[in-house]
Design a protein around this motif. Sequence first.
Motif, PDB file in Angstrom:
ATOM      1  N   MET A  54      54.565  37.826  33.509  1.00 27.08           N
ATOM      2  CA  MET A  54      53.483  38.779  33.699  1.00 27.08           C
ATOM      3  C   MET A  54      52.179  37.998  33.811  1.00 27.08           C
ATOM      4  O   MET A  54      51.984  37.014  33.125  1.00 27.08           O
ATOM      5  CB  MET A  54      53.459  39.747  32.509  1.00 27.08           C
ATOM      6  CG  MET A  54      52.361  40.787  32.594  1.00 27.08           C
ATOM      7  SD  MET A  54      52.355  41.991  31.232  1.00 27.08           S
ATOM      8  CE  MET A  54      53.678  43.054  31.710  1.00 27.08           C
ATOM      9  N   SER A  55      51.296  38.442  34.644  1.00 30.19           N
ATOM     10  CA  SER A  55      50.000  37.787  34.804  1.00 30.19           C
ATOM     11  C   SER A  55      48.967  38.445  33.889  1.00 30.19           C
ATOM     12  O   SER A  55      49.188  39.545  33.366  1.00 30.19           O
ATOM     13  CB  SER A  55      49.533  37.911  36.253  1.00 30.19           C
ATOM     14  OG  SER A  55      49.203  39.265  36.547  1.00 30.19           O
ATOM     15  N   LEU A  56      47.836  37.783  33.726  1.00 28.33           N
ATOM     16  CA  LEU A  56      46.751  38.345  32.932  1.00 28.33           C
ATOM     17  C   LEU A  56      46.300  39.665  33.534  1.00 28.33           C
ATOM     18  O   LEU A  56      46.096  40.649  32.828  1.00 28.33           O
ATOM     19  CB  LEU A  56      45.582  37.361  32.843  1.00 28.33           C
ATOM     20  CG  LEU A  56      44.344  37.882  32.103  1.00 28.33           C
ATOM     21  CD1 LEU A  56      44.673  38.181  30.645  1.00 28.33           C
ATOM     22  CD2 LEU A  56      43.208  36.882  32.192  1.00 28.33           C
ATOM     23  N   ARG A  57      46.173  39.706  34.843  1.00 25.33           N
ATOM     24  CA  ARG A  57      45.719  40.917  35.524  1.00 25.33           C
ATOM     25  C   ARG A  57      46.692  42.074  35.279  1.00 25.33           C
ATOM     26  O   ARG A  57      46.288  43.186  34.975  1.00 25.33           O
ATOM     27  CB  ARG A  57      45.568  40.652  37.022  1.00 25.33           C
ATOM     28  CG  ARG A  57      44.870  41.764  37.770  1.00 25.33           C
ATOM     29  CD  ARG A  57      44.664  41.417  39.240  1.00 25.33           C
ATOM     30  NE  ARG A  57      43.997  40.157  39.486  1.00 25.33           N
ATOM     31  CZ  ARG A  57      42.673  39.979  39.458  1.00 25.33           C
ATOM     32  NH1 ARG A  57      41.891  40.979  39.203  1.00 25.33           N
ATOM     33  NH2 ARG A  57      42.150  38.798  39.705  1.00 25.33           N
ATOM     34  N   ALA A  58      47.985  41.797  35.341  1.00 29.19           N
ATOM     35  CA  ALA A  58      48.998  42.843  35.116  1.00 29.19           C
ATOM     36  C   ALA A  58      48.985  43.300  33.656  1.00 29.19           C
ATOM     37  O   ALA A  58      49.097  44.499  33.373  1.00 29.19           O
ATOM     38  CB  ALA A  58      50.378  42.326  35.499  1.00 29.19           C
ATOM     39  N   ALA A  59      48.841  42.353  32.737  1.00 30.96           N
ATOM     40  CA  ALA A  59      48.797  42.707  31.319  1.00 30.96           C
ATOM     41  C   ALA A  59      47.542  43.517  30.996  1.00 30.96           C
ATOM     42  O   ALA A  59      47.597  44.471  30.209  1.00 30.96           O
ATOM     43  CB  ALA A  59      48.844  41.445  30.459  1.00 30.96           C
ATOM     44  N   LEU A  60      46.427  43.169  31.607  1.00 33.19           N
ATOM     45  CA  LEU A  60      45.194  43.920  31.417  1.00 33.19           C
ATOM     46  C   LEU A  60      45.346  45.332  31.979  1.00 33.19           C
ATOM     47  O   LEU A  60      44.976  46.314  31.334  1.00 33.19           O
ATOM     48  CB  LEU A  60      44.014  43.205  32.067  1.00 33.19           C
ATOM     49  CG  LEU A  60      42.654  43.903  31.964  1.00 33.19           C
ATOM     50  CD1 LEU A  60      42.267  44.121  30.510  1.00 33.19           C
ATOM     51  CD2 LEU A  60      41.599  43.090  32.694  1.00 33.19           C
ATOM     52  N   ARG A  61      45.917  45.440  33.164  1.00 30.81           N
ATOM     53  CA  ARG A  61      46.130  46.756  33.786  1.00 30.81           C
ATOM     54  C   ARG A  61      47.009  47.628  32.876  1.00 30.81           C
ATOM     55  O   ARG A  61      46.714  48.799  32.643  1.00 30.81           O
ATOM     56  CB  ARG A  61      46.752  46.607  35.170  1.00 30.81           C
ATOM     57  CG  ARG A  61      46.923  47.917  35.901  1.00 30.81           C
ATOM     58  CD  ARG A  61      47.431  47.813  37.345  1.00 30.81           C
ATOM     59  NE  ARG A  61      48.354  46.730  37.607  1.00 30.81           N
ATOM     60  CZ  ARG A  61      48.042  45.589  38.248  1.00 30.81           C
ATOM     61  NH1 ARG A  61      46.817  45.390  38.687  1.00 30.81           N
ATOM     62  NH2 ARG A  61      48.950  44.659  38.445  1.00 30.81           N
ATOM     63  N   GLU A  62      48.078  47.052  32.345  1.00 35.31           N
ATOM     64  CA  GLU A  62      48.977  47.790  31.454  1.00 35.31           C
ATOM     65  C   GLU A  62      48.235  48.267  30.206  1.00 35.31           C
ATOM     66  O   GLU A  62      48.395  49.404  29.768  1.00 35.31           O
ATOM     67  CB  GLU A  62      50.165  46.908  31.060  1.00 35.31           C
ATOM     68  CG  GLU A  62      51.131  47.549  30.107  1.00 35.31           C
ATOM     69  CD  GLU A  62      51.924  48.708  30.719  1.00 35.31           C
ATOM     70  OE1 GLU A  62      52.428  49.534  29.933  1.00 35.31           O
ATOM     71  OE2 GLU A  62      52.035  48.797  31.950  1.00 35.31           O
ATOM     72  N   THR A  63      47.409  47.414  29.642  1.00 35.08           N
ATOM     73  CA  THR A  63      46.652  47.762  28.439  1.00 35.08           C
ATOM     74  C   THR A  63      45.620  48.835  28.730  1.00 35.08           C
ATOM     75  O   THR A  63      45.384  49.715  27.894  1.00 35.08           O
ATOM     76  CB  THR A  63      45.970  46.513  27.849  1.00 35.08           C
ATOM     77  OG1 THR A  63      46.973  45.532  27.572  1.00 35.08           O
ATOM     78  CG2 THR A  63      45.224  46.837  26.575  1.00 35.08           C
ATOM     79  N   LEU A  64      45.020  48.797  29.890  1.00 37.85           N
ATOM     80  CA  LEU A  64      44.032  49.811  30.244  1.00 37.85           C
ATOM     81  C   LEU A  64      44.693  51.151  30.552  1.00 37.85           C
ATOM     82  O   LEU A  64      44.130  52.210  30.276  1.00 37.85           O
ATOM     83  CB  LEU A  64      43.182  49.347  31.426  1.00 37.85           C
ATOM     84  CG  LEU A  64      42.316  48.105  31.163  1.00 37.85           C
ATOM     85  CD1 LEU A  64      41.565  47.703  32.419  1.00 37.85           C
ATOM     86  CD2 LEU A  64      41.361  48.335  30.004  1.00 37.85           C
TER      87      LEU A  64
END
Length: 190
Positions: free
Chosen positions: A1-11
């Motif tokens: 998972m990328s940072l961008r994907a993990a951030l999107r999931e958290t948001l």
Amino acid sequence: MSLRAALRETLQRPTPDALWELRTEIFLEDRAEDDPVWEVVDGFHEFLSELSATATARQYSHYASLLDIAAVGGVAFESVLEEGDPGDKVLRLLLAGISEGLMVLATRQHVKAWGSEMDSVYRKAAWSLQAQLWRLARDSGSGLEVAKRRELIDTLLRPLRDGQVSGEVKAVIIGRLFQLLLAARSSPRP
């Protein structure tokens, strides 16, 4: 998972597990220990964990209270069915009713106490958010005067300090503010 994907999931779905994944991705970027993102991730995780644990405790207290209320009738009914002097039956019925009634009231107080417990969670989160918003405003280089910064931050946090605002609304506001801070502080490094 990328940072961008993990951030999107958290948001999109803020949970302690989503924050775990985001935190791992931030670790993989080798961010400095003093990077403000750590404070946001830690504060948001603590809030979501406390919210989850306290809501679960409240649900159990509420359920136990309902069971106690249902049990009152059963105890009273048993007192009436017991053999013995009719005067004793009435006395036993009254004593059982009073005893069980007090137990129900005590249990309902646990449910009310949950609200106080949650207020503490909201106050703690608001305290953390105030400091983080001030740091973000300072670090952004926006050039806003200190008085204007204060006005904007106070406006954002005012509902969290208002006793008339429901806990559910406070939880949503806190979650959104943590999400905004995460978005601002965890932007992928170039």
